[in-house]
Design a protein around this motif. Structure first.
Motif, PDB file in Angstrom:
ATOM      1  N   ALA A 198     119.560  30.376 112.048  1.00  0.00           N
ATOM      2  CA  ALA A 198     118.671  29.138 111.626  1.00  0.00           C
ATOM      3  C   ALA A 198     118.538  29.036 110.196  1.00  0.00           C
ATOM      4  CB  ALA A 198     117.534  29.023 112.446  1.00  0.00           C
ATOM      5  N   TRP A 199     118.053  30.066 109.516  1.00  0.00           N
ATOM      6  CA  TRP A 199     117.734  30.180 108.117  1.00  0.00           C
ATOM      7  C   TRP A 199     118.742  29.842 107.314  1.00  0.00           C
ATOM      8  CZ3 TRP A 199     119.293  34.667 105.053  1.00  0.00           C
ATOM      9  CH2 TRP A 199     118.886  34.482 103.633  1.00  0.00           C
ATOM     10  N   ILE A 200     120.070  30.333 107.502  1.00  0.00           N
ATOM     11  CA  ILE A 200     121.207  30.037 106.655  1.00  0.00           C
ATOM     12  C   ILE A 200     121.821  28.565 106.860  1.00  0.00           C
ATOM     13  CG2 ILE A 200     123.111  30.896 108.168  1.00  0.00           C
ATOM     14  CD1 ILE A 200     122.686  31.321 104.254  1.00  0.00           C
ATOM     15  N   VAL A 201     121.779  28.204 108.154  1.00  0.00           N
ATOM     16  CA  VAL A 201     122.512  26.846 108.383  1.00  0.00           C
ATOM     17  C   VAL A 201     121.353  25.753 107.775  1.00  0.00           C
ATOM     18  CG1 VAL A 201     122.722  25.290 110.232  1.00  0.00           C
ATOM     19  CG2 VAL A 201     123.511  27.462 110.439  1.00  0.00           C
ATOM     20  N   GLY A 202     119.991  26.062 107.840  1.00  0.00           N
ATOM     21  CA  GLY A 202     119.249  25.162 107.283  1.00  0.00           C
ATOM     22  C   GLY A 202     119.337  25.097 105.872  1.00  0.00           C
ATOM     23  N   ARG A 203     119.633  26.309 105.188  1.00  0.00           N
ATOM     24  CA  ARG A 203     119.792  26.306 103.710  1.00  0.00           C
ATOM     25  C   ARG A 203     120.959  25.337 103.383  1.00  0.00           C
ATOM     26  NH1 ARG A 203     119.639  31.981 101.560  1.00  0.00           N
ATOM     27  NH2 ARG A 203     120.305  30.882  99.584  1.00  0.00           N
ATOM     28  N   LEU A 204     122.315  25.755 104.161  1.00  0.00           N
ATOM     29  CA  LEU A 204     123.300  24.954 103.975  1.00  0.00           C
ATOM     30  C   LEU A 204     123.147  23.328 104.007  1.00  0.00           C
ATOM     31  CD1 LEU A 204     126.251  25.006 103.172  1.00  0.00           C
ATOM     32  CD2 LEU A 204     126.992  25.658 105.733  1.00  0.00           C
ATOM     33  N   ARG A 205     122.528  22.986 105.066  1.00  0.00           N
ATOM     34  CA  ARG A 205     122.278  21.544 105.304  1.00  0.00           C
ATOM     35  C   ARG A 205     121.670  20.952 104.055  1.00  0.00           C
ATOM     36  NH1 ARG A 205     124.463  18.443 106.597  1.00  0.00           N
ATOM     37  NH2 ARG A 205     123.399  17.452 108.137  1.00  0.00           N
ATOM     38  N   ARG A 206     120.714  21.639 103.952  1.00  0.00           N
ATOM     39  CA  ARG A 206     119.957  21.162 102.642  1.00  0.00           C
ATOM     40  C   ARG A 206     120.685  21.145 101.277  1.00  0.00           C
ATOM     41  NH1 ARG A 206     115.954  23.992 105.437  1.00  0.00           N
ATOM     42  NH2 ARG A 206     116.261  26.134 104.051  1.00  0.00           N
ATOM     43  N   ALA A 207     121.481  22.253 101.089  1.00  0.00           N
ATOM     44  CA  ALA A 207     122.203  22.112  99.816  1.00  0.00           C
ATOM     45  C   ALA A 207     123.241  21.273  99.669  1.00  0.00           C
ATOM     46  CB  ALA A 207     122.349  23.710  99.426  1.00  0.00           C
ATOM     47  N   GLN A 208     124.008  20.892 100.837  1.00  0.00           N
ATOM     48  CA  GLN A 208     125.226  20.126 101.151  1.00  0.00           C
ATOM     49  C   GLN A 208     125.075  19.164 102.159  1.00  0.00           C
ATOM     50  OE1 GLN A 208     127.429  19.566  98.657  1.00  0.00           O
ATOM     51  NE2 GLN A 208     126.675  21.228  97.278  1.00  0.00           N
TER      52      GLN A 208
ATOM     53  N   LEU B 135     120.589  24.528 117.324  1.00  0.00           N
ATOM     54  CA  LEU B 135     120.694  23.945 115.964  1.00  0.00           C
ATOM     55  C   LEU B 135     121.673  22.773 116.285  1.00  0.00           C
ATOM     56  CD1 LEU B 135     121.183  26.990 113.630  1.00  0.00           C
ATOM     57  CD2 LEU B 135     119.297  25.459 113.931  1.00  0.00           C
ATOM     58  N   ALA B 136     122.777  22.833 116.697  1.00  0.00           N
ATOM     59  CA  ALA B 136     123.886  21.818 117.241  1.00  0.00           C
ATOM     60  C   ALA B 136     123.271  20.692 117.953  1.00  0.00           C
ATOM     61  CB  ALA B 136     125.185  22.256 117.987  1.00  0.00           C
ATOM     62  N   ALA B 137     122.460  20.872 118.973  1.00  0.00           N
ATOM     63  CA  ALA B 137     121.725  19.790 119.670  1.00  0.00           C
ATOM     64  C   ALA B 137     120.943  18.978 118.842  1.00  0.00           C
ATOM     65  CB  ALA B 137     120.914  20.372 120.704  1.00  0.00           C
ATOM     66  N   ALA B 138     120.342  19.483 117.784  1.00  0.00           N
ATOM     67  CA  ALA B 138     119.470  18.871 116.855  1.00  0.00           C
ATOM     68  C   ALA B 138     120.116  18.009 115.727  1.00  0.00           C
ATOM     69  CB  ALA B 138     118.197  19.916 116.442  1.00  0.00           C
ATOM     70  N   ASP B 139     121.348  18.433 115.289  1.00  0.00           N
ATOM     71  CA  ASP B 139     121.929  18.109 114.231  1.00  0.00           C
ATOM     72  C   ASP B 139     123.309  17.733 114.622  1.00  0.00           C
ATOM     73  OD1 ASP B 139     123.105  17.755 111.608  1.00  0.00           O
ATOM     74  OD2 ASP B 139     122.115  19.360 110.827  1.00  0.00           O
TER      75      ASP B 139
ATOM     76  N   GLY C 277     130.284  36.251 121.049  1.00  0.00           N
ATOM     77  CA  GLY C 277     129.604  36.605 122.131  1.00  0.00           C
ATOM     78  C   GLY C 277     128.295  37.485 121.710  1.00  0.00           C
ATOM     79  N   SER C 278     127.579  36.969 120.764  1.00  0.00           N
ATOM     80  CA  SER C 278     126.306  38.067 120.162  1.00  0.00           C
ATOM     81  C   SER C 278     125.297  38.275 121.536  1.00  0.00           C
ATOM     82  CB  SER C 278     125.761  37.133 119.291  1.00  0.00           C
ATOM     83  OG  SER C 278     126.596  37.183 118.031  1.00  0.00           O
ATOM     84  N   PRO C 279     125.178  39.494 121.749  1.00  0.00           N
ATOM     85  CA  PRO C 279     124.211  39.661 122.991  1.00  0.00           C
ATOM     86  C   PRO C 279     122.660  39.634 122.432  1.00  0.00           C
ATOM     87  CG  PRO C 279     125.187  41.612 121.847  1.00  0.00           C
ATOM     88  CD  PRO C 279     125.987  40.791 121.407  1.00  0.00           C
ATOM     89  N   ASP C 280     122.397  39.233 121.234  1.00  0.00           N
ATOM     90  CA  ASP C 280     121.058  39.044 120.847  1.00  0.00           C
ATOM     91  C   ASP C 280     120.872  37.620 120.892  1.00  0.00           C
ATOM     92  OD1 ASP C 280     122.476  38.140 118.663  1.00  0.00           O
ATOM     93  OD2 ASP C 280     121.226  38.840 117.037  1.00  0.00           O
ATOM     94  N   GLY C 281     121.718  36.677 121.410  1.00  0.00           N
ATOM     95  CA  GLY C 281     121.087  35.331 121.736  1.00  0.00           C
ATOM     96  C   GLY C 281     121.446  34.538 120.315  1.00  0.00           C
ATOM     97  N   THR C 282     122.197  34.791 119.304  1.00  0.00           N
ATOM     98  CA  THR C 282     122.613  34.086 118.212  1.00  0.00           C
ATOM     99  C   THR C 282     123.452  32.671 118.663  1.00  0.00           C
ATOM    100  OG1 THR C 282     123.103  36.119 116.898  1.00  0.00           O
ATOM    101  CG2 THR C 282     124.009  34.147 116.222  1.00  0.00           C
ATOM    102  N   GLY C 283     124.176  32.883 119.636  1.00  0.00           N
ATOM    103  CA  GLY C 283     124.921  31.688 120.298  1.00  0.00           C
ATOM    104  C   GLY C 283     124.050  30.862 120.825  1.00  0.00           C
TER     105      GLY C 283
END
Length: 270
Positions: A23-33, A56-60, A44-50
């Motif tokens: 979320a941190w890196i996508v937010g920075r990318l969307r603000r920068a560009q 993030l996709a649902a909100a943007d 298939g990240s087991p830590d819930g990254t997906g």
């Protein structure tokens, strides 16, 4: 929306266990560009990254997610993302890590350089480039690895292993991604070498590379071993090709000289 002179741009961001960073890196990318789309490719990240990426996709609407069922390596994730982006009609397809080592605020410099190039690499090892929080032995390993690549493959690129880069879609179409077999970090070297062999323009722009501060590095001994083995195989294959070509040209010159001498010797006879 498109970027002037470049068209529609998307950055492919592969993830595996990056719940702390995505979320941190996508937010920075969307603000920068704001005009650049984001495609997260989660293995298939087991830590819930997906799941976080889905939020993030649902909100943007400029963010989308591809879910893969297994961790198959960086190269495989990028190839999948590139295929999705090409089929979606993007004109420029970029790549960057999710851990913050590639700073979205520097993406503009890469896009500017792409106006006069087919591939632009954000480089740590050109004048103006730098790394932050790397011990000397890690820098020596990276510099040495890139020197090995340049010597063995005959490449002029200073940072062929770098993963912050942008391609024109025509570049990816020309270098035949269907034949790329590298799966680890050597994928980056493979695509740079293919671009140069295709006669396309590669530029490097300096970046500040920042070592991740959250989460675990995906670099391992097996990944490094694959890189060394594949680069060595490619280099030896290229040297054999060059030797074969040199022998062929020499034989052709010899045969041509022989025909010329015979022609001259017979020219004085009726």
């Amino acid at each position: 929306m498109s970027i002037a002179g470049l068209g529609r741009v998307v950055m492919v961001v592969p993830t595996y266990d990056e719940a702390e960073n995505i979320a941190w890196i996508v937010g920075r990318l969307r603000r920068a560009q704001p005009d650049v789309d984001v495609l997260v490719v989660d293995d298939g990240s087991p830590d819930g990254t997906g799941d976080i990426a889905d939020g993030l996709a649902a909100a943007d609407p400029r963010v989308s997610v591809v879910h893969r069922t297994a961790k198959e390596g960086l190269g495989a994730a990028y190839l999948h993302g590139f295929d999705v982006a090409l089929r979606a009609g993007y004109d420029v397809i970029g790549e960057m890590d999710a851990d913050g080592s590639h700073q979205p605020e520097q993406l503009g410099a890469l896009l500017d350089a792409l106006q006069q190039a087919d591939l632009v690499i954000g480089s740590r090892w050109v004048p103006g480039g730098s790394v932050v929080n790397w011990p000397w032995h890690r820098q020596a390993l990276s510099r040495g690895g890139n020197l090995y690549v340049r010597l063995l493959l005959g490449m002029s690129v200073r940072d062929a292993t770098a993963g912050f880069r942008v391609f024109r879609r025509t570049t990816l179409e020309k270098i035949d991604l269907s034949t790329v077999a590298s799966t680890g970090y050597v994928f980056q070297t493979d695509l740079a070498a293919r671009t140069l062999r295709a006669g396309l323009r590669v530029r490097e722009v300096p970046i500040e590379f920042v070592e991740r501060v959250r989460g675990d590095s995906k670099m391992s001994g097996s990944v490094a071993s694959e890189s060394l083995r594949r680069v060595t195989e490619w280099g030896l294959r290229e040297r054999r090709r060059q030797l074969t070509e040199a022998v062929r040209r020499r034989r052709a010159r010899t045969a041509g000289s022989g025909r010329s001498r015979r022609a001259r010797s017979g020219a004085g006879h009726p």
